[in-house]
Design a protein around this motif. Sequence first.
Motif: not given
Length: 488
Positions: A103-104, A109-112, A135-139, A144-146
């Motif tokens: 991941g990041h 990977g990348g920050l979303v 405000h929600v961020g995830y890596v 897997r992305v949601v």
Amino acid sequence: MGALDAGCCFEDELDDGFLEDAAEEIGCEAGVGSGSDSARAIEDAVRVLLQGLGEDHEREGLRRTPHRVAKAFREGTRGYKQKVKDIVQGALFPEAGLDPGIGHAGGAGGLVVVRDINLFSYCESCLLPFSIQCHVGYVPLGQRVVGLSKLSRVADVFARRLQDPQRLANEICSALQSSIKPAGVAVALQCWHIQFPESLRCSSDTKNLSRLDRQGWVKVSASSSSGVFTEEKGSVWDNFLALLKLRGVDIEAGDMNLSHVPSWCPLEFLETTLCNGHYTKSSTVGKNSSKTHAAMVAAVASILHSLGEDPLRKELVGTPYRYVQWLMNFKSSNVDLRLNGLIRREVSSFSVTDENVTRLDEILSVLNIPFCSQCEHHLLPFHGVVHIGYLDGQEGKCIEGSILRSMVHSFACKLQVQERLTRNIAEAVYSVFNSGVMVVVEARHICMISRGIEKVGSSTATIAVLGQFSTDPLAKHLFLQTIANSTC
């Protein structure tokens, strides 16, 4: 005769007809459940509250209030019966470009980040709704992305419970981390809570109030993070903050996990002592008042129980008392009958000694008077500012700004609707300065946020025009332009 003469029947058709039935079915499917016994218990409790406020729950405008309040409470706490896994399940998608392992944090990977998720929740300290911008961020991790909409829906699950800002941020973060298993999750919240009406009444210098203060809000921020967002030397949290700053959201870099939001609920300052499982104010009251107050506190405790909560939970022990104290600000009284006499006594010879009174040609104006009132249809606050303009037809007479502020406060502190409030103020001033009066009320209604419509950010403006203002377009234009200039 005709449709306009059948107003009371028309309201029943709207409340009891197809649209309401459909909404109830949707609520059941969303997890509220049938809950007819629960709804009836809440309605009975609301009638006790209305009686304690000196109101007749059978009068027009209040007949359907118990039903509306029960429906709003049940809808606003439906999150207790919703599960995150039911939302996220089936919304995880493979993305081949993401490294399955690192991941990041390892360079892939990348920050979303999903920003500006508008929510509301009920404050567990006082049962009043508060507004949230989430405000929600995830890596992503493991290819897997949601689905992005699921981040909003998960946040809404936890917002639809009795909450405080920090726990809400923690619960959203923890749920997303455990359900989608990313490299890390970050959550930042901006929350706005209505102020206690007395704080607005005591604001004598309305010109120097911030727009936030004039609108009656207390604002706090909260945040929570997990995984790579918590690494001291990592740049992921900084990237998250940078993307929020593009939207004007400023959270200090050191606030990755705020453990406590100080002075969140304005009603928590009330001096209380624990008594028989409820908080009571240490003051001397009459026997009848004491009985009424105890009945109202017990009614609110029964509402908590009907929602599936434990009224004796540590965080909720003082809540019934605080909610009743809030409602008692709007207890029915005959203060209106004394207002005209007060205004007439306090009319003074005109001199520019009150900096809140502005003279434009022959128009005298007092602008941005803050107020807070309680919607009689939903028992939810609406708040904002009042602008009053009147023509100097009394040979150099004016009303002190402090008297107008007291008048606005008196008319607002009762169960009200904005249209009536605007008319009440205009008529009271016109009874003294009958050359011409114009009143503009700008307000935000919590019932537009915390019920099914959920129109966050909307506001309502009403105007009442009497006397010369109704026949003189130039005077009306000048006053409206004065308001616009003050807002800018």
